[in-house]
Design an enzyme around this catalytic site. Structure first.
Site, short mmCIF file in Angstrom:
data_model
loop_
_atom_site.label_atom_id
_atom_site.label_comp_id
_atom_site.label_asym_id
_atom_site.label_seq_id
_atom_site.Cartn_x
_atom_site.Cartn_y
_atom_site.Cartn_z
N ASN A 10 -3.27 -11.66 -12.33
CA ASN A 10 -2.98 -12.13 -13.78
C ASN A 10 -3.81 -12.03 -15.27
OD1 ASN A 10 -1.25 -13.19 -15.87
ND2 ASN A 10 -1.67 -15.94 -14.76
N LYS A 12 -3.32 -11.99 -18.06
CA LYS A 12 -2.82 -13.30 -18.80
C LYS A 12 -3.84 -12.44 -20.57
CE LYS A 12 -4.01 -17.26 -16.92
NZ LYS A 12 -4.55 -19.02 -16.34
N HIS A 95 5.33 -19.37 -16.36
CA HIS A 95 3.51 -19.75 -16.29
C HIS A 95 3.66 -20.87 -17.06
CE1 HIS A 95 -0.77 -19.82 -16.51
NE2 HIS A 95 -0.60 -18.92 -15.18
N GLU A 97 1.54 -22.25 -18.90
CA GLU A 97 0.72 -21.55 -20.12
C GLU A 97 2.10 -21.64 -21.14
OE1 GLU A 97 -1.84 -18.81 -18.99
OE2 GLU A 97 -3.39 -20.32 -18.27
N GLU A 165 1.03 -23.53 -8.69
CA GLU A 165 0.43 -23.58 -9.35
C GLU A 165 -0.04 -25.01 -10.11
OE1 GLU A 165 -1.12 -19.45 -10.66
OE2 GLU A 165 0.18 -19.84 -11.84
N GLY A 171 -7.95 -22.45 -14.57
CA GLY A 171 -8.45 -21.58 -15.80
C GLY A 171 -9.43 -23.26 -15.90
N SER A 211 -7.56 -21.26 -10.25
CA SER A 211 -8.54 -21.37 -9.11
C SER A 211 -8.65 -20.63 -7.82
CB SER A 211 -9.95 -22.49 -9.89
OG SER A 211 -9.41 -23.13 -11.49
P1 PGA Z 1 -6.91 -18.62 -12.58
O1 PGA Z 1 -5.28 -18.64 -13.65
O2 PGA Z 1 -7.07 -17.92 -11.18
O3 PGA Z 1 -8.03 -18.31 -13.32
O4 PGA Z 1 -7.06 -20.93 -12.56
C1 PGA Z 1 -4.22 -18.55 -12.25
C2 PGA Z 1 -2.96 -18.85 -13.24
O5 PGA Z 1 -3.22 -18.88 -14.16
O6 PGA Z 1 -2.44 -18.00 -12.70
#
Ligand code: PGA
Length: 248
Positions: A10, A12, A95, A97, A165, A171, A211
């Site tokens: 992803n 983003k 997601h 976010e 998640e 993140g 992460s």
């Molecule tokens: P990350 O993000 O691996 O940077 O924690 C995962 C995601 O948001 O899909």
């Protein structure tokens, strides 16, 4: 029943045409012998160029969101048919976010999931609890709601992928432990069995996200209910290939 592992990136709101092409060209030879399905979900505007860069390889290009309407007065939005036009196969939906910054709800997740499936796309439906929800023992309750409402009315749930998640792990560098991720994903699988059918639970692909990186992917992927990963930060580097090759 064996489930084919699925590792998706992803991006983003990262990358440009040039940096994206460069990374895909570096990744292609590194992931060509993968035993799992591989996809990079990229910003919509980069889809045509990344699709071209990935041509002839085992790297699928996916999208990060899709609108629920077929077409119409929805300024700034992108429909499932538009994604299909560019050969997109997967699309991330709901997601955290999007939930946190753009008002995404379980109801809009449900509408987008229906739209994706109706167009023949594979939705990667994201679920997961906030830190305070985990700490107050509400994880299962939150997941119940996200799954029940988000997947309401789906005829064949196995055509969707679920990404678990935990929001506190995204993140932050704070990965769920192998045991926490396994336990929660096993719970999600059980819930899919209750909401849909036991065979659906056995068949559906459930990823872990938050992460996940080159160092912790092996332990997570060794868990019996974890079928893959949704990778943010580590999908912006060739580390992504190490995760794809977790079994080598
Ligand atoms: P990350 O993000 O691996 O940077 O924690 C995962 C995601 O948001 O899909």
């Amino acid at each position: 029943m064996s489930r084919k592992p699925f590792i998706a990136g992803n991006w983003k709101m990262n990358m440009t045409v040039a940096s994206g092409e460069k990374l895909i060209n570096e990744l292609k030879p590194l992931v060509k012998d993968a035993n799992c399905d591989v996809c990079l979900c990229v910003p919509a505007i980069l889809i045509p160029a990344m699709k071209k860069a990935a041509e002839g390889s085992n790297v699928e290009i996916g999208a990060e969101n899709v609108h629920w309407a077929e077409k119409g007065a929805y300024t700034g939005e992108i429909s499932a048919d538009m994604l299909k036009d560019y050969g997109v196969k997967y699309v991330i939906i709901g997601h955290s976010e999007r939930r946190q910054y753009f008002g995404e709800t379980d109801e809009t997740v449900n509408k987008r999931t229906h739209a994706a499936l109706n167009a023949g796309l594979t939705p990667i439906v994201c679920v997961g609890e906030l830190l305070e929800e985990r700490e107050s023992g509400k994880t299962n309750e939150v997941l119940d709601r996200q799954l029940k409402v988000g997947l309401n009315g789906i005829a064949d749930v196995t055509k969707a992928v679920i990404a678990y998640e935990p929001v506190w792990a995204i993140g932050t560098g704070k990965t769920a432990t192998d045991e926490q991720a396994q336990e929660t994903i096993a719970y999600i699988r059980k819930k899919i069995g209750e909401l849909f059918c036991p065979e659906c639970a056995e068949k559906i692909i459930i990823q872990y996200g938050g992460s996940m990186n080159a160092a912790n992917c092996k332990g997570l992927m060794a868990q019996p209910d974890i079928d893959g990963g949704l990778i943010g930060g580590a999908s912006l580097k060739t580390d992504f290939a190490t995760i794809v090759n977790y079994d080598k």
